[in-house]
Design a protein around this motif. Structure first.
Motif, PDB file in Angstrom:
ATOM      1  N   THR A  30       0.830  -1.207   0.000  1.00 55.41           N
ATOM      2  CA  THR A  30       0.000   0.000   0.000  1.00 55.41           C
ATOM      3  C   THR A  30       0.863   1.255   0.000  1.00 55.41           C
ATOM      4  O   THR A  30       0.608   2.200  -0.769  1.00 55.41           O
ATOM      5  N   THR A  31       1.883   1.267   0.830  1.00 57.35           N
ATOM      6  CA  THR A  31       2.777   2.423   0.895  1.00 57.35           C
ATOM      7  C   THR A  31       3.517   2.608  -0.426  1.00 57.35           C
ATOM      8  O   THR A  31       3.643   3.730  -0.933  1.00 57.35           O
ATOM      9  N   GLY A  32       3.988   1.523  -1.009  1.00 62.59           N
ATOM     10  CA  GLY A  32       4.677   1.604  -2.296  1.00 62.59           C
ATOM     11  C   GLY A  32       3.774   2.130  -3.391  1.00 62.59           C
ATOM     12  O   GLY A  32       4.182   2.958  -4.213  1.00 62.59           O
ATOM     13  N   LEU A  33       2.522   1.661  -3.398  1.00 62.25           N
ATOM     14  CA  LEU A  33       1.562   2.133  -4.397  1.00 62.25           C
ATOM     15  C   LEU A  33       1.282   3.625  -4.218  1.00 62.25           C
ATOM     16  O   LEU A  33       1.195   4.366  -5.204  1.00 62.25           O
ATOM     17  N   MET A  34       1.158   4.068  -2.975  1.00 63.29           N
ATOM     18  CA  MET A  34       0.925   5.491  -2.726  1.00 63.29           C
ATOM     19  C   MET A  34       2.107   6.337  -3.200  1.00 63.29           C
ATOM     20  O   MET A  34       1.921   7.437  -3.725  1.00 63.29           O
ATOM     21  N   VAL A  35       3.318   5.825  -3.017  1.00 65.50           N
ATOM     22  CA  VAL A  35       4.507   6.552  -3.488  1.00 65.50           C
ATOM     23  C   VAL A  35       4.472   6.674  -5.005  1.00 65.50           C
ATOM     24  O   VAL A  35       4.735   7.752  -5.560  1.00 65.50           O
ATOM     25  N   VAL A  36       4.117   5.594  -5.695  1.00 60.85           N
ATOM     26  CA  VAL A  36       4.049   5.634  -7.165  1.00 60.85           C
ATOM     27  C   VAL A  36       2.977   6.618  -7.616  1.00 60.85           C
ATOM     28  O   VAL A  36       3.205   7.435  -8.521  1.00 60.85           O
ATOM     29  N   ILE A  37       1.801   6.572  -6.990  1.00 61.53           N
ATOM     30  CA  ILE A  37       0.707   7.474  -7.370  1.00 61.53           C
ATOM     31  C   ILE A  37       1.101   8.931  -7.144  1.00 61.53           C
ATOM     32  O   ILE A  37       0.891   9.789  -8.019  1.00 61.53           O
ATOM     33  N   MET A  38       1.677   9.241  -5.976  1.00 60.14           N
ATOM     34  CA  MET A  38       2.076  10.621  -5.692  1.00 60.14           C
ATOM     35  C   MET A  38       3.177  11.088  -6.643  1.00 60.14           C
ATOM     36  O   MET A  38       3.195  12.260  -7.055  1.00 60.14           O
ATOM     37  N   THR A  39       4.082  10.187  -7.007  1.00 56.90           N
ATOM     38  CA  THR A  39       5.144  10.548  -7.948  1.00 56.90           C
ATOM     39  C   THR A  39       4.564  10.894  -9.310  1.00 56.90           C
ATOM     40  O   THR A  39       4.975  11.879  -9.941  1.00 56.90           O
ATOM     41  N   VAL A  40       3.591  10.115  -9.768  1.00 57.82           N
ATOM     42  CA  VAL A  40       2.944  10.393 -11.058  1.00 57.82           C
ATOM     43  C   VAL A  40       2.191  11.721 -10.998  1.00 57.82           C
ATOM     44  O   VAL A  40       2.300  12.554 -11.913  1.00 57.82           O
TER      45      VAL A  40
END
Length: 65
Positions: A30-40
């Motif tokens: 979940t944390t990794g996915l949030m990092v990817v989403i925020m980066t995009v």
């Protein structure tokens, strides 16, 4: 400041590592996915800002000619 022996240091390190609470697999994903989403999202935001500034500067330079 009190000096500790190497053996006491190792014991203290072991005691501290027992206190560590590791995240679950789900929390890590979940944390990794949030990092990817925020980066995009931030990448798109800065792309729009950069493109806007480029257009404004191009307009100002065309007016200067």
């Amino acid at each position: 400041m009190a000096k500790t022996t190497p053996l006491e240091f190792v014991r203290q390190v072991q005691a501290e590592t027992k206190k560590v609470v590791w995240p679950t697999r789900r929390e890590t994903l979940t944390t990794g996915l949030m990092v990817v989403i925020m980066t995009v999202i931030l990448g798109l935001f800065f792309f729009v800002i950069d493109t806007s500034f480029e257009a404004v500067i191009a307009l100002l330079l065309s007016l200067a000619k």
